[in-house]
Design an enzyme around this catalytic site. Structure first.
Site, PDB file in Angstrom:
ATOM      1  N   LYS A  79       0.866  -1.201   0.000  1.00  0.00           N
ATOM      2  CA  LYS A  79       0.000   0.000   0.000  1.00  0.00           C
ATOM      3  C   LYS A  79       0.892   1.238   0.000  1.00  0.00           C
ATOM      4  O   LYS A  79       1.919   1.265   0.716  1.00  0.00           O
ATOM      5  CB  LYS A  79      -0.877  -0.034   1.249  1.00  0.00           C
ATOM      6  N   SER A 154      -9.557   1.660   3.298  1.00  0.00           N
ATOM      7  CA  SER A 154      -8.718   2.416   2.414  1.00  0.00           C
ATOM      8  C   SER A 154      -7.682   1.564   1.669  1.00  0.00           C
ATOM      9  O   SER A 154      -7.035   2.070   0.751  1.00  0.00           O
ATOM     10  CB  SER A 154      -7.999   3.516   3.175  1.00  0.00           C
ATOM     11  N   SER A 178      -9.667  -0.592   7.604  1.00  0.00           N
ATOM     12  CA  SER A 178      -9.134  -0.452   6.251  1.00  0.00           C
ATOM     13  C   SER A 178      -8.379  -1.625   5.661  1.00  0.00           C
ATOM     14  O   SER A 178      -8.002  -1.569   4.497  1.00  0.00           O
ATOM     15  CB  SER A 178      -8.233   0.789   6.182  1.00  0.00           C
TER      16      SER A 178
END
Lengths: 500, 128
Positions: A79, A154, A178
């Site tokens: 990420k 997210s 997330s």
């Protein structure tokens, strides 16, 4: 040899028995990324040269050594919130679009020590603020099960990259759900460990008392492997604890369904209230029956103060974020917007840079957080929310006196349509209703795909359903074992895939 | 809308946050933030009378003296001391900065190497 749809442990077997090389595995992922990622858009950027170089190094290590770390030669996606020295880290924000990190985050340093292969950085909601990855300043990621739907957020790019077989596993972060929520929406495993288990050093901070790195994987054993590689006390992060890091992969391999006999499983009434999709509820109830059949004791419990979770979270997280995001000022690093904007003073520089550099949701949260911490409001908002947080912690502590593990749905809905919740921030916030209290209570939790429901907008299509398991503080071994047992019974991976 | 509920003075808050809102943003914000504050209002009903605040739990005197470091709660902590490798190399600072200048020192004719680790982050005027 068909190198598609492999788990980390399957790749590790192939590498161990010299049946393939890491370079072959990596090339297979590279080919697939080139074909499929233009459609899914999981990645913000790739570095195939680096990937092949990492793979070649891994192959040399494998050649020279009988034993090597589990993640050696395994291609992973990261990420875009983890700093990697010499590489861009944008946090999906315009304000960092030129930022090259001068150092490695501890997670990355440990992955490098394990000889992993870096495939690229994945898309996310800007500064980890969101539940759909639609808040990225750069692109929208699609759910591999239905390209008109969101992958969750997210860590949506990470979840989509695992779900569409564009990597063998991914590292994300989880502040209010997330990692677990996108894993649930994309039909993969998502684990958020106990707060303090994995170092936050070098992870761009959103809300420091809630943030935690997490793993997104194809199965529970992979999650255990990834967790073991990075967990543990770090001098550079004083919120990490000197936990005993067990051999999670061995524990998972030894998990046996006989361990379910007499296991007390708590089902909180609050996790099954109005707002939960009835079809998701049915899938979760099936798991409850499955556990009963295996000999578990199902106990109805109540976590009454979790009704305040979303409210407390949106005070605490936004307050901490308003402080953490003060550093983005256009002075020492990142973007600066001044020349074309007629900026005359330093104050204008700060305000203009932040106006143009931050997206809507980020601004919304900074304003909310600044308000909650401001003079005259601090006691009613931040202080009150912090005390309510302790009520929630106590709910879980008390419940774990009576039960060994808690279960419920990860998300109240399946993956929703792109754009569906963007005009109503509050409804977006409520997608995290089952995951948020876990971060507030510093506990470990895992989302496991346990079934599907019919996709109402795609004929013949299905949408994954995630089961959330929550275990007491620092009991990742128990969490992973129970998840493995359920996974073996459900056989999700044998039955369903994104078919993309 | 609940009249007892606080209303955000957006103009004040944006000044504190050093964050301008453009027309596009500020139109929706008041309405959206109002809705969110309505929701957050439920915290008022929570009974926290039996909960100690974090401040009540910290053992300040012992923490400051360092004695607390040996006790259970703080055993994973270390003293607040700077580690030698914690600072960035000057070149890293320069390469990351949007606008940085070392020239003012170079023009003074002073010995260059002793001046190499100094420079300025260039910004618009500070005082109005």
């Amino acid at each position: 040899m068909d190198l598609s749809n492999l788990t980390i442990h399957q790749i590790n077997d192939l590498l161990k028995y010299r049946e393939v090389k890491s370079v072959d595995i990596t090339n297979s992922y590279i080919k697939r990324i080139k074909e499929v990622d233009p459609v899914v858009s999981a990645y913000l950027y790739n570095d195939f040269e680096e990937a092949l170089s990492n793979a070649a190094d891994a192959d040399k290590i494998i050649q020279k050594n009988k034993d090597f770390p589990y993640l050696t030669g395994i291609p992973l996606s990261i990420k875009d919130i983890f700093l990697i020295k010499g590489k861009k880290t944008t946090c999906a924000s315009k304000i960092l679009d030129n930022f090259i990190s001068p150092y490695d985050s501890t997670v990355i340093r440990r992955l490098k020590e394990n000889n992993y292969v870096f495939l690229g950085k994945t898309n996310m909601d800007e500064f980890a603020m969101g539940s759909s990855t639609e808040n990225s300043a750069y692109k929208i990621t699609k759910n591999p099960y239905d390209l008109n739907r969101v992958p969750g957020g997210s860590s949506g790019g990470s979840a989509a990259s695992v779900s569409s077989d564009l990597c063998a596993g991914s590292f994300g972060t989880d502040t209010g759900g997330s990692v677990r929520q996108p894993a649930s929406l994309c039909g993969v495993v998502g684990l958020k460990p106990t707060y303090g288990l994995i170092s936050r050093y070098g992870i761009i901070a959103f809300s420091s008392s809630l943030d935690q790195a997490g793993v997104i994987a194809n199965d529970v054993l992979d999650a255990a492997i990834m967790l073991k590689a990075v967990a543990g006390f770090d001098e550079k992060d004083q919120t990490t604890r000197k936990f005993e890091i067990k051999d999670y992969p061995e524990i998972v391999k030894k998990a046996d369904k006989s361990a379910m006999k007499g296991l007390k499983v708590g089902i909180p009434v609050e996790f099954f209230s109005e707002g939960l999709d009835p079809k998701i509820c049915s899938r979760i109830m099936e798991i409850k029956e499955l556990l009963k059949d295996l000999g578990a004791d199902i106990v109805d419990i109540s976590l009454p103060d979790t009704k305040y979770s979303v409210a407390a979270y949106y005070v605490i997280a936004t307050s901490e974020a308003s402080s953490n995001l003060e550093r983005y000022d256009g002075i020492r690093f990142g973007s600066r917007f001044s020349k074309d904007e007629g900026v005359q003073t330093l104050d204008e520089l700060y305000r203009k840079t932040r106006e143009l550099g931050f997206g809507k949701e980020v601004k919304r949260r900074i304003i909310l957080g600044t308000f909650a911490l401001s003079a005259g409001y601090y006691d009613a908002y931040y202080k009150k929310a912090s005390l309510v947080r302790k009520l929630i912690i106590k709910n879980y502590k008390d419940s774990f006196n009576d039960v060994d593990i808690i279960l419920g749905p990860t998300s109240p809905t399946p993956a929703f349509l792109i754009g569906e919740k963007m005009s109503d921030p509050l409804s977006m916030y409520l997608s995290d209703i089952y995951t948020i209290s876990v971060n507030l209570a510093y506990l470990p939790a895992l989302s496991l795909p346990v079934g599907v429901i019919d996709n109402p907008t795609k004929k013949g299509g299905v949408l994954p359903v995630g089961l959330q398991l929550i275990s007491p503080w620092a009991t990742e071994a128990r969490l992973l074992s129970v998840a493995k047992i359920i996974e073996d019974e459900v056989k999700f991976r044998q039955k369903y895939s994104a078919k993309i | 809308m609940d009249n007892d509920r606080d209303i955000i003075d957006i103009n004040h808050v944006v000044k504190l946050a050093k964050l301008d809102l453009n027309k596009n943003d500020s139109e929706h914000f008041s309405r959206e933030l109002g809705k969110i504050l309505d929701y957050i209002d439920m915290l008022k009903e929570a009974d926290v009378s039996k909960i100690n605040s974090v401040l009540d739990e910290l053992d300040y005197d012992n923490l400051v003296s360092g004695a607390a470091l040996k006790t259970g709660f703080y055993k994973d902590c270390r003293l607040d001391e700077c580690l030698p490798d914690d600072s960035f190399d000057f070149n890293i600072v320069v390469s990351n900065a949007p606008n940085f200048d070392t020239r003012p020192f170079m023009d003074t004719g002073l010995k260059l190497d002793s001046m190499l680790s100094y420079g300025f982050f260039i910004v618009p005027q500070v005082i109005e």
